[in-house]
Design an enzyme around this catalytic site. Structure first.
Site, PDB file in Angstrom:
ATOM      1  N   LYS A 120      16.345 -24.069 -42.178  1.00  0.00           N
ATOM      2  CA  LYS A 120      15.333 -23.662 -43.160  1.00  0.00           C
ATOM      3  C   LYS A 120      16.019 -23.398 -44.499  1.00  0.00           C
ATOM      4  CE  LYS A 120      11.217 -20.788 -42.786  1.00  0.00           C
ATOM      5  NZ  LYS A 120      10.716 -19.539 -42.190  1.00  0.00           N
TER       6      LYS A 120
HETATM    7  C1  E4P Z   1       7.286 -19.204 -42.562  1.00  0.00           C
HETATM    8  O1  E4P Z   1       8.140 -19.881 -42.078  1.00  0.00           O
HETATM    9  C2  E4P Z   1       7.447 -17.777 -42.916  1.00  0.00           C
HETATM   10  O2  E4P Z   1       8.346 -17.190 -41.998  1.00  0.00           O
HETATM   11  C3  E4P Z   1       6.192 -16.997 -42.799  1.00  0.00           C
HETATM   12  O3  E4P Z   1       5.096 -17.780 -42.429  1.00  0.00           O
HETATM   13  C4  E4P Z   1       5.959 -16.001 -43.866  1.00  0.00           C
HETATM   14  O4  E4P Z   1       4.764 -15.335 -43.597  1.00  0.00           O
HETATM   15  P1  E4P Z   1       4.365 -13.944 -44.268  1.00  0.00           P
HETATM   16  O5  E4P Z   1       3.791 -14.232 -45.602  1.00  0.00           O
HETATM   17  O6  E4P Z   1       3.323 -13.389 -43.319  1.00  0.00           O
HETATM   18  O7  E4P Z   1       5.612 -13.115 -44.331  1.00  0.00           O
END
Ligand code: E4P
Length: 219
Positions: A88
Protein backbone atom coordinates in the site's frame (compact mmCIF):
# COMPACT_ATOMS: atom_id res chain seq x y z
CA UNK A 1 -17.50 -7.38 -6.31
CA UNK A 2 -14.73 -8.36 -3.91
CA UNK A 3 -15.30 -7.88 -0.19
CA UNK A 4 -12.33 -6.78 1.91
CA UNK A 5 -12.48 -6.08 5.64
CA UNK A 6 -10.78 -2.92 6.83
CA UNK A 7 -9.22 -3.90 10.15
CA UNK A 8 -6.14 -5.38 11.79
CA UNK A 9 -8.27 -7.15 14.42
CA UNK A 10 -7.70 -10.89 14.02
CA UNK A 11 -11.02 -11.90 15.66
CA UNK A 12 -12.99 -9.73 13.25
CA UNK A 13 -11.02 -11.05 10.29
CA UNK A 14 -11.73 -14.64 11.46
CA UNK A 15 -15.42 -13.83 11.82
CA UNK A 16 -15.65 -12.34 8.32
CA UNK A 17 -13.68 -15.27 6.90
CA UNK A 18 -16.05 -17.73 8.61
CA UNK A 19 -18.99 -16.09 6.82
CA UNK A 20 -17.38 -17.33 3.59
CA UNK A 21 -17.56 -14.08 1.63
CA UNK A 22 -14.21 -12.51 2.42
CA UNK A 23 -11.75 -11.79 -0.40
CA UNK A 24 -9.11 -9.85 1.49
CA UNK A 25 -8.05 -7.40 4.17
CA UNK A 26 -6.89 -3.80 4.17
CA UNK A 27 -4.86 -2.36 7.02
CA UNK A 28 -3.21 0.97 7.63
CA UNK A 29 -0.83 2.29 10.33
CA UNK A 30 -3.77 3.65 12.37
CA UNK A 31 -5.57 0.29 12.34
CA UNK A 32 -2.36 -1.51 13.41
CA UNK A 33 -1.83 0.99 16.24
CA UNK A 34 -5.47 0.51 17.35
CA UNK A 35 -4.71 -3.19 17.91
CA UNK A 36 -1.55 -2.31 19.86
CA UNK A 37 0.75 -3.80 17.19
CA UNK A 38 4.03 -1.89 17.39
CA UNK A 39 7.65 -2.55 16.42
CA UNK A 40 8.74 -3.73 12.98
CA UNK A 41 8.96 -7.44 13.82
CA UNK A 42 5.54 -7.54 15.45
CA UNK A 43 4.01 -5.64 12.56
CA UNK A 44 5.49 -8.03 9.98
CA UNK A 45 4.38 -11.07 12.02
CA UNK A 46 0.88 -9.61 12.25
CA UNK A 47 0.68 -9.29 8.45
CA UNK A 48 1.60 -12.97 8.12
CA UNK A 49 -1.05 -13.92 10.71
CA UNK A 50 -3.65 -12.01 8.68
CA UNK A 51 -2.55 -13.70 5.43
CA UNK A 52 -2.90 -17.11 7.09
CA UNK A 53 -6.51 -16.36 8.09
CA UNK A 54 -7.73 -15.13 4.71
CA UNK A 55 -6.47 -18.11 2.69
CA UNK A 56 -5.47 -16.72 -0.71
CA UNK A 57 -7.00 -13.28 -0.17
CA UNK A 58 -5.15 -10.04 -0.80
CA UNK A 59 -3.76 -8.28 2.28
CA UNK A 60 -2.77 -4.62 1.97
CA UNK A 61 0.30 -3.65 4.02
CA UNK A 62 1.24 0.02 4.02
CA UNK A 63 4.71 1.51 3.68
CA UNK A 64 5.71 4.13 6.25
CA UNK A 65 8.46 5.83 4.24
CA UNK A 66 7.49 8.85 2.16
CA UNK A 67 10.58 8.96 -0.09
CA UNK A 68 11.02 6.78 -3.19
CA UNK A 69 14.01 4.78 -1.95
CA UNK A 70 12.40 4.13 1.43
CA UNK A 71 9.11 3.05 -0.11
CA UNK A 72 10.92 0.68 -2.48
CA UNK A 73 12.93 -0.83 0.38
CA UNK A 74 9.90 -1.31 2.63
CA UNK A 75 7.62 -2.43 -0.21
CA UNK A 76 10.05 -5.11 -1.41
CA UNK A 77 10.39 -6.41 2.14
CA UNK A 78 6.61 -6.52 2.58
CA UNK A 79 6.09 -8.24 -0.77
CA UNK A 80 8.61 -10.93 0.14
CA UNK A 81 6.84 -11.59 3.42
CA UNK A 82 3.93 -13.47 1.84
CA UNK A 83 2.52 -13.95 -1.66
CA UNK A 84 -0.82 -12.46 -0.57
CA UNK A 85 0.69 -9.10 0.39
CA UNK A 86 -0.27 -6.06 -1.67
CA UNK A 87 1.99 -3.05 -1.01
CA UNK A 88 0.00 0.00 0.00
CA UNK A 89 1.53 3.26 -1.25
CA UNK A 90 0.25 6.79 -0.55
CA UNK A 91 -0.76 9.07 -3.42
CA UNK A 92 2.19 11.47 -3.23
CA UNK A 93 4.85 12.35 -5.82
CA UNK A 94 7.33 9.67 -4.72
CA UNK A 95 4.42 7.28 -4.24
CA UNK A 96 3.57 7.55 -7.94
CA UNK A 97 7.20 6.76 -8.83
CA UNK A 98 7.13 3.80 -6.43
CA UNK A 99 3.86 2.50 -7.95
CA UNK A 100 5.52 2.48 -11.37
CA UNK A 101 8.63 0.79 -10.00
CA UNK A 102 6.59 -1.94 -8.25
CA UNK A 103 4.37 -2.40 -11.30
CA UNK A 104 7.43 -2.92 -13.53
CA UNK A 105 8.76 -5.49 -11.04
CA UNK A 106 5.43 -7.39 -10.85
CA UNK A 107 4.79 -6.37 -7.23
CA UNK A 108 1.10 -5.71 -6.62
CA UNK A 109 0.10 -2.34 -5.15
CA UNK A 110 -2.79 -0.47 -3.57
CA UNK A 111 -2.62 3.30 -4.04
CA UNK A 112 -4.10 4.79 -0.87
CA UNK A 113 -5.37 8.20 0.27
CA UNK A 114 -7.03 8.97 -3.07
CA UNK A 115 -9.53 11.82 -2.98
CA UNK A 116 -9.87 12.99 -6.60
CA UNK A 117 -10.41 11.58 -10.09
CA UNK A 118 -7.07 13.09 -11.17
CA UNK A 119 -5.21 11.17 -8.49
CA UNK A 120 -6.99 7.97 -9.55
CA UNK A 121 -6.03 8.57 -13.18
CA UNK A 122 -2.39 9.01 -12.17
CA UNK A 123 -2.46 5.82 -10.07
CA UNK A 124 -3.78 3.86 -13.04
CA UNK A 125 -1.16 5.35 -15.37
CA UNK A 126 1.53 4.30 -12.87
CA UNK A 127 0.20 0.73 -12.99
CA UNK A 128 -1.42 0.42 -9.53
CA UNK A 129 -3.22 -2.89 -8.99
CA UNK A 130 -5.83 -1.21 -6.78
CA UNK A 131 -6.79 2.42 -6.24
CA UNK A 132 -8.40 3.36 -2.93
CA UNK A 133 -10.72 6.36 -3.02
CA UNK A 134 -11.76 7.19 0.58
CA UNK A 135 -15.48 7.85 0.27
CA UNK A 136 -16.36 8.18 3.98
CA UNK A 137 -13.71 10.83 4.59
CA UNK A 138 -15.06 12.82 1.61
CA UNK A 139 -18.61 12.53 2.97
CA UNK A 140 -17.23 13.81 6.30
CA UNK A 141 -16.29 17.10 4.63
CA UNK A 142 -19.61 17.45 2.78
CA UNK A 143 -18.27 16.15 -0.54
CA UNK A 144 -20.02 13.29 -2.33
CA UNK A 145 -17.70 10.28 -1.98
CA UNK A 146 -19.89 8.07 -4.16
CA UNK A 147 -19.66 10.60 -6.99
CA UNK A 148 -15.89 10.09 -6.96
CA UNK A 149 -16.40 6.34 -7.44
CA UNK A 150 -18.63 7.08 -10.47
CA UNK A 151 -16.05 9.44 -11.96
CA UNK A 152 -13.23 6.93 -11.59
CA UNK A 153 -15.40 4.12 -13.03
CA UNK A 154 -16.13 6.26 -16.10
CA UNK A 155 -12.49 7.23 -16.63
CA UNK A 156 -11.16 3.69 -16.19
CA UNK A 157 -13.82 2.28 -18.53
CA UNK A 158 -13.07 4.95 -21.16
CA UNK A 159 -9.51 3.68 -21.48
CA UNK A 160 -9.74 0.09 -20.30
CA UNK A 161 -7.40 0.63 -17.31
CA UNK A 162 -6.87 -2.64 -15.43
CA UNK A 163 -6.52 -0.93 -12.03
CA UNK A 164 -9.30 -2.13 -9.73
CA UNK A 165 -11.41 0.46 -7.91
CA UNK A 166 -11.26 -0.38 -4.21
CA UNK A 167 -13.93 1.75 -2.51
CA UNK A 168 -12.36 2.52 0.88
CA UNK A 169 -13.40 4.36 4.03
CA UNK A 170 -16.77 2.64 3.73
CA UNK A 171 -18.80 3.47 6.80
CA UNK A 172 -22.08 1.56 6.42
CA UNK A 173 -24.11 -0.91 4.41
CA UNK A 174 -25.64 1.65 2.03
CA UNK A 175 -22.14 2.67 0.95
CA UNK A 176 -21.56 -0.97 -0.04
CA UNK A 177 -24.78 -1.19 -2.02
CA UNK A 178 -24.26 2.14 -3.80
CA UNK A 179 -20.66 1.18 -4.69
CA UNK A 180 -21.92 -2.13 -6.08
CA UNK A 181 -24.49 -0.27 -8.22
CA UNK A 182 -21.79 2.04 -9.60
CA UNK A 183 -19.48 -0.89 -10.34
CA UNK A 184 -16.64 -0.55 -7.84
CA UNK A 185 -14.51 -3.69 -8.17
CA UNK A 186 -13.89 -4.00 -4.43
CA UNK A 187 -15.17 -2.54 -1.23
CA UNK A 188 -13.34 -2.40 2.09
CA UNK A 189 -15.19 -1.63 5.27
CA UNK A 190 -15.89 -2.69 8.83
CA UNK A 191 -17.48 -6.05 9.67
CA UNK A 192 -20.71 -4.19 10.53
CA UNK A 193 -21.04 -2.93 6.93
CA UNK A 194 -20.78 -6.51 5.62
CA UNK A 195 -23.11 -8.00 8.23
CA UNK A 196 -25.62 -5.19 7.62
CA UNK A 197 -26.26 -6.72 4.18
CA UNK A 198 -27.77 -9.75 5.92
CA UNK A 199 -30.48 -7.96 7.77
CA UNK A 200 -34.14 -7.50 6.85
CA UNK A 201 -37.02 -7.58 9.35
CA UNK A 202 -39.28 -9.40 6.87
CA UNK A 203 -36.72 -12.22 6.70
CA UNK A 204 -36.87 -12.64 10.48
CA UNK A 205 -40.68 -12.39 10.61
CA UNK A 206 -41.05 -14.79 7.67
CA UNK A 207 -38.68 -17.36 9.17
CA UNK A 208 -40.44 -17.23 12.53
CA UNK A 209 -43.80 -17.92 10.82
CA UNK A 210 -42.36 -20.80 8.74
CA UNK A 211 -40.94 -22.42 11.89
CA UNK A 212 -44.19 -21.92 13.86
CA UNK A 213 -46.24 -23.51 11.05
CA UNK A 214 -43.78 -26.43 10.80
CA UNK A 215 -44.02 -27.05 14.56
CA UNK A 216 -47.84 -26.98 14.43
CA UNK A 217 -47.84 -29.88 11.97
CA UNK A 218 -44.78 -31.75 13.28
CA UNK A 219 -44.85 -31.24 17.02
C1 E4P B 1 -8.39 1.85 3.33
O1 E4P B 1 -7.58 1.08 2.92
C2 E4P B 1 -8.30 2.56 4.63
O2 E4P B 1 -7.64 1.72 5.55
C3 E4P B 1 -9.62 2.85 5.23
O3 E4P B 1 -10.69 2.44 4.43
C4 E4P B 1 -9.75 4.17 5.88
O4 E4P B 1 -11.03 4.28 6.43
P1 E4P B 1 -11.43 5.36 7.53
O5 E4P B 1 -11.73 6.63 6.83
O6 E4P B 1 -12.67 4.76 8.16
O7 E4P B 1 -10.27 5.46 8.47
Amino acid sequence: MKFFIDTANLDQIREAQALGVLDGVTTNPSLMAKEGITGKNNILKHYVAICDIVEGGDVSAEVIATDFEGMVREGEELAELHEQIVVKVPMIRDGVKALKYFSDKGIRTNCTLVFSAGQALLAAKAGATYVSPFIGRLDDISTDGLNLISEIREIYDNYGFGTEILAASIRHTMHVIECAKIGADVMTGPLSAIEGLLKHPLTDIGLQKFLEDYRKGNG
